[in-house]
Motif scaffolding. Structure first.
Motif, PDB file in Angstrom:
ATOM      1  N   THR A  45       0.755  -1.268   0.049  1.00 29.00           N
ATOM      2  CA  THR A  45      -0.057  -0.172   0.058  1.00 29.00           C
ATOM      3  C   THR A  45       0.745   1.314  -0.127  1.00 29.00           C
ATOM      4  O   THR A  45       0.717   2.119  -0.958  1.00 29.00           O
ATOM      5  N   PRO A  46       1.964   1.341   0.817  1.00 25.91           N
ATOM      6  CA  PRO A  46       2.783   2.691   0.669  1.00 25.91           C
ATOM      7  C   PRO A  46       3.334   2.773  -0.568  1.00 25.91           C
ATOM      8  O   PRO A  46       3.616   3.855  -1.152  1.00 25.91           O
ATOM      9  N   GLN A  51       0.781   3.714  -3.225  1.00 25.67           N
ATOM     10  CA  GLN A  51      -0.122   4.817  -2.853  1.00 25.67           C
ATOM     11  C   GLN A  51       0.746   6.190  -2.311  1.00 25.67           C
ATOM     12  O   GLN A  51       0.736   7.139  -3.143  1.00 25.67           O
ATOM     13  N   CYS A  52       1.527   5.833  -1.577  1.00 27.34           N
ATOM     14  CA  CYS A  52       2.183   6.817  -0.936  1.00 27.34           C
ATOM     15  C   CYS A  52       3.445   7.435  -1.740  1.00 27.34           C
ATOM     16  O   CYS A  52       4.049   8.377  -1.658  1.00 27.34           O
ATOM     17  N   LEU A  53       3.920   6.352  -2.693  1.00 24.61           N
ATOM     18  CA  LEU A  53       5.204   6.696  -3.617  1.00 24.61           C
ATOM     19  C   LEU A  53       4.359   6.981  -4.758  1.00 24.61           C
ATOM     20  O   LEU A  53       5.313   6.930  -5.979  1.00 24.61           O
ATOM     21  N   SER A  54       3.172   7.289  -5.116  1.00 27.30           N
ATOM     22  CA  SER A  54       2.394   7.576  -6.484  1.00 27.30           C
ATOM     23  C   SER A  54       3.331   8.858  -7.366  1.00 27.30           C
ATOM     24  O   SER A  54       2.821   8.680  -8.700  1.00 27.30           O
ATOM     25  N   ALA A  55       3.884   9.646  -6.497  1.00 28.30           N
ATOM     26  CA  ALA A  55       4.483  10.731  -7.320  1.00 28.30           C
ATOM     27  C   ALA A  55       5.973  10.336  -7.816  1.00 28.30           C
ATOM     28  O   ALA A  55       6.757  11.301  -8.086  1.00 28.30           O
ATOM     29  N   LYS A  80     -11.445   1.870  -7.167  1.00 29.78           N
ATOM     30  CA  LYS A  80     -10.615   3.118  -7.406  1.00 29.78           C
ATOM     31  C   LYS A  80      -9.353   2.581  -6.817  1.00 29.78           C
ATOM     32  O   LYS A  80      -8.369   3.642  -7.393  1.00 29.78           O
ATOM     33  N   ILE A  81      -9.076   1.762  -6.015  1.00 30.67           N
ATOM     34  CA  ILE A  81      -7.550   1.378  -5.563  1.00 30.67           C
ATOM     35  C   ILE A  81      -6.803   0.875  -6.767  1.00 30.67           C
ATOM     36  O   ILE A  81      -5.523   1.398  -6.855  1.00 30.67           O
ATOM     37  N   ASP A 105      -6.297   2.043 -10.126  1.00 29.91           N
ATOM     38  CA  ASP A 105      -5.515   2.593 -10.801  1.00 29.91           C
ATOM     39  C   ASP A 105      -4.140   2.814 -10.469  1.00 29.91           C
ATOM     40  O   ASP A 105      -3.295   2.975 -11.236  1.00 29.91           O
ATOM     41  N   SER A 106      -3.785   2.611  -8.967  1.00 31.45           N
ATOM     42  CA  SER A 106      -2.287   2.507  -8.800  1.00 31.45           C
ATOM     43  C   SER A 106      -1.830   1.446  -8.608  1.00 31.45           C
ATOM     44  O   SER A 106      -0.462   1.211  -8.690  1.00 31.45           O
ATOM     45  N   PHE A 162      -2.590  -1.459 -10.419  1.00 39.56           N
ATOM     46  CA  PHE A 162      -2.721  -2.296 -11.431  1.00 39.56           C
ATOM     47  C   PHE A 162      -1.461  -2.678 -12.244  1.00 39.56           C
ATOM     48  O   PHE A 162      -0.475  -1.690 -12.111  1.00 39.56           O
ATOM     49  N   VAL A 202       2.070  10.278 -12.412  1.00 34.41           N
ATOM     50  CA  VAL A 202       0.833  10.907 -11.578  1.00 34.41           C
ATOM     51  C   VAL A 202      -0.410  10.745 -12.176  1.00 34.41           C
ATOM     52  O   VAL A 202      -1.656  10.268 -11.783  1.00 34.41           O
ATOM     53  N   ARG A 240      -2.099   7.249 -12.081  1.00 31.45           N
ATOM     54  CA  ARG A 240      -2.594   6.747 -10.810  1.00 31.45           C
ATOM     55  C   ARG A 240      -3.693   7.534 -10.360  1.00 31.45           C
ATOM     56  O   ARG A 240      -4.562   7.201  -9.548  1.00 31.45           O
ATOM     57  N   VAL A 292       2.168  15.387  -3.247  1.00 34.38           N
ATOM     58  CA  VAL A 292       1.530  15.040  -4.592  1.00 34.38           C
ATOM     59  C   VAL A 292       0.482  13.686  -4.653  1.00 34.38           C
ATOM     60  O   VAL A 292      -0.430  13.439  -5.053  1.00 34.38           O
ATOM     61  N   ALA A 293       1.202  12.903  -3.542  1.00 34.22           N
ATOM     62  CA  ALA A 293       0.634  11.289  -3.421  1.00 34.22           C
ATOM     63  C   ALA A 293      -0.787  11.706  -3.001  1.00 34.22           C
ATOM     64  O   ALA A 293      -1.993  11.126  -2.996  1.00 34.22           O
ATOM     65  N   LYS A 348      -8.690  10.600  -6.291  1.00 30.45           N
ATOM     66  CA  LYS A 348      -9.492   9.231  -6.334  1.00 30.45           C
ATOM     67  C   LYS A 348     -10.443   9.090  -5.238  1.00 30.45           C
ATOM     68  O   LYS A 348     -11.487   8.583  -5.680  1.00 30.45           O
ATOM     69  N   HIS A 349      -9.926   9.173  -4.236  1.00 32.80           N
ATOM     70  CA  HIS A 349     -11.015   8.640  -3.072  1.00 32.80           C
ATOM     71  C   HIS A 349     -11.835   9.797  -2.534  1.00 32.80           C
ATOM     72  O   HIS A 349     -13.040   9.550  -1.873  1.00 32.80           O
TER      73      HIS A 349
END
Lengths: 411, 411
Positions: free
Chosen positions: A135-136, A139-143, A320-321, A323-324, A326, B27, B30, B308-309, B316-317
């Motif tokens: 998850t991190p 989600q948290c490293l999505s940028a 919605k989860i 998108d990141s 996948f 970005v 996601r 940004v994350a 998204k949510h």
């Protein structure tokens, strides 16, 4: 009220049930509604339990009940788990699983199926047990563009190596204790000690990083069977400990390398202090630099608590989860995802005189001499050079017994 | 296409802009759509920049544009940030911020406002810079009751203490270097060295754990000004390093204790190896045990990547995040959230003979004698006993110069 089903009432499955009962208040507050287990699928006889009415033996019962919104899969393996999970996703039910073998083998297909049917396929517990990693990461490293993942992801071998380092135990002694404590399988401990479990986990993390499926069979995998007390001692002389490292690199050109192998880890490296059954995963992002996630990599309640967190996510966010998280399907590649980057190496060689080792391996230093050979630290080599050196050793009637890469000082 | 606005084009704000430009592809994949900066609010003159048309000086421009869905607040402080963020949330726009002072002071109110207006208020970057802590805590640990948080959350003081330990520098020398490198404020480094920055961060984490607002003014806070080279040396003798620790405990009866204080950290403790500007936070869950999140605690791009994350999450949510992140308003309590649990302590005393120290402090051992006093390791004491001992020291004409709690071996 959200109704869920648990498939498989083994260690993790019964743990999920326990976590949901014990922390019901917190779970329902965060899910936005109470969460209730309506069915538990298991072929064994649980008729003595006060909650015997929950148990079913036919997946059809669960699939035909429209009240069930989320299914927890904790059967393990792929024989039953895979077709059951497929059917659940096809019927629009989100699935949360701790099953690394299934995710490493069929992850892309199951993610696509979930997306097509507007539900979630989540697997935080498949890597690192209860420790948040997946998850991190998504989600948290999505940028961030992630270039590297490196970690200790198998608690059993890390426990054994800790015993070998701290108490000078042999591999066999350490394995015996790990089996007595229930950390390693008694019949066939190969999944752990030969690195297959770690391989599945790094395959999952690699797939997330690359955005397309990376298969375990393309990841060069070596376990810890060849590590001797002498190697542990030699590592100490070099300021290192030996750890089973699972790693992947994603280069700017899109190419991928990955592996599972015992490595020399310098004491200054964050991973050197990760002992016993603990896991730690370092992730390198282009904006963020290095982050490390550390915690227990297995265990009934820790792993179960990660599955339950996924259940909460599935109930709250659903599709919605994806998108990141996948990643796309892909075919296995030909050959292995090896890394051409040169590194420092430790080699243990038998049947060749120490005097000729430098001539064969290049600049470095002798670490230890033994009656049957020696160990040598090579300052810089790549896989090609190592293969050429091994040939020379063989031509002289010797044999390369062990090769360990050294990780960088920091990281 | 999602349009966003950035309030404040300082270090973090310009970093957010840079991260969005550099990693636009990842970005938007996601977030499910491209993310575009439509406005940047800053009173300074940026008319020379090629993107000068983005800059505005009036928050009204942003508030009156229905296209803006998410607002990034990176002004810092509360004077402008607080009313601006309030207006954004009241207009239904999600806000993502790195502003720990605002979150620690007004967090509950702003979370409630976001909930009431169906938008999100997110602040991953307010603790640990870019290192994921807040999201894993409320999301991945949602099936746990958290009993304890303990960590190194201020990179500047950790950098200084690392210099003091490794290079035997004094506080003043270490501060000078931290200022030269831009880690500490030149004018008034008090926010860092007196612990106020760490206090705000542990107030935020405490509020999340307890589910109601915990105020910085109720958290006993001490910085590192009193740490001398002699203390660092004494710590080494005791197998420890000195770290500025921010901690909180949430007991089963609902009571809370929290603090920021320099502590002796045994070398076997995971936090002992966290050096330089790195941060690490240990979170203890009842199902999961201990997990540690480790990474750079500050810096332009790391912090920006966490903001940004949050933007991606908000897009998204949206409001659904709040069920797990939410905490309730509460009034500040009378007095301080102290901890009555006994612990081992290191004390440095002046003007009293070492011979009488054991009689005053109880069982322990003398660590060092100096011309003007001594330092002593107390095996077990609580705050009450320490206060009583300090009185006795004063009655004898002496003075207690420093008291440092020792953390447990593991954890």
């Amino acid at each position: 009220m959200a109704k869920i089903a648990i498939l498989g009432f083994g260690t993790v499955g019964s743990g999920v049930y326990e976590v949901l009962c014990r922390n019901a208040a917190g779970v329902s507050r965060r899910a936005g509604e109470p969460v209730e287990v309506k069915y538990i699928l298991d072929v064994r006889d649980f008729s003595d339990r006060p909650d015997a009415h929950l148990f079913v033996r036919d997946i059809g019962v669960i699939l035909s009940d429209p009240e069930v919104r989320v299914v927890v899969e904790t059967i393990g393996g792929t024989r039953f788990a895979y077709p059951y999970v497929k059917s659940c996703l096809e019927s629009g039910r989100s699935v949360c699983t701790s099953n690394k073998e299934m995710v490493a083998t069929y992850g892309a297909e199951l993610l696509a199926l979930a997306k097509a049917h507007n539900c979630a396929f989540l697997f935080e517990a498949s890597v690192g047990g209860g420790t948040p990693i997946i998850t991190p990461m998504h989600q948290c490293l999505s940028a961030n563009v992630i270039s590297e993942v490196q970690g200790i992801v198998n608690g059993t071998t890390n426990f054994m190596l800790t015993k070998m380092v701290r108490e000078n135990m042999s591999f066999d002694e350490a394995l015996k204790i790990a089996q007595e404590l229930g950390y390693a399988e008694t019949k066939d401990p190969g999944d752990d000690v030969d690195g297959r479990d770690a391989c599945r986990k790094i395959a999952i993390l690699s797939s997330m990083v690359c955005g397309h499926h990376i298969y375990p069979q393309n990841i060069p995998t070596r376990g810890i069977r060849d590590i001797s007390v002498a190697d542990v001692e030699a590592a100490r002389k070099l300021g290192c400990v030996i750890k089973l490292i699972a790693w992947m690199k994603h280069r700017p050109d899109g190419s991928v390398a990955a592996g599972v192998e015992p490595c020399l880890v310098p004491k200054s490296n964050q991973l050197a202090g990760v002992d016993d059954v603990f896991n730690a995963v370092m992730v390198r992002g282009d904006m963020l630099g290095d982050v490390v996630f550390y915690g227990k990599g297995a265990g009934k309640l820790p792993t179960a608590s990660a599955v339950v967190a996924d259940v909460v996510d599935a109930l709250k966010h659903g599709v919605k989860i994806h998108d990141s998280l996948f990643w796309k399907p892909a075919e296995p590649v030909d050959g292995m995802l090896t890394d051409p980057t040169p590194a420092a190496y430790y080699v243990r060689v038998a049947g060749v005189a120490p005097a000729v080792i430098e001539a064969i391996y290049g600049y470095g230093r002798l670490v230890a001499e033994r009656y049957d050979g020696c160990s040598y630290f090579v300052e810089r080599a790549d896989e090609k050079a190592l293969a050429a050196a091994a040939k020379k050793v063989e031509a002289m009637g010797g044999a390369v017994k062990l090769v360990l890469r050294r990780l960088p000082e920091e990281g």
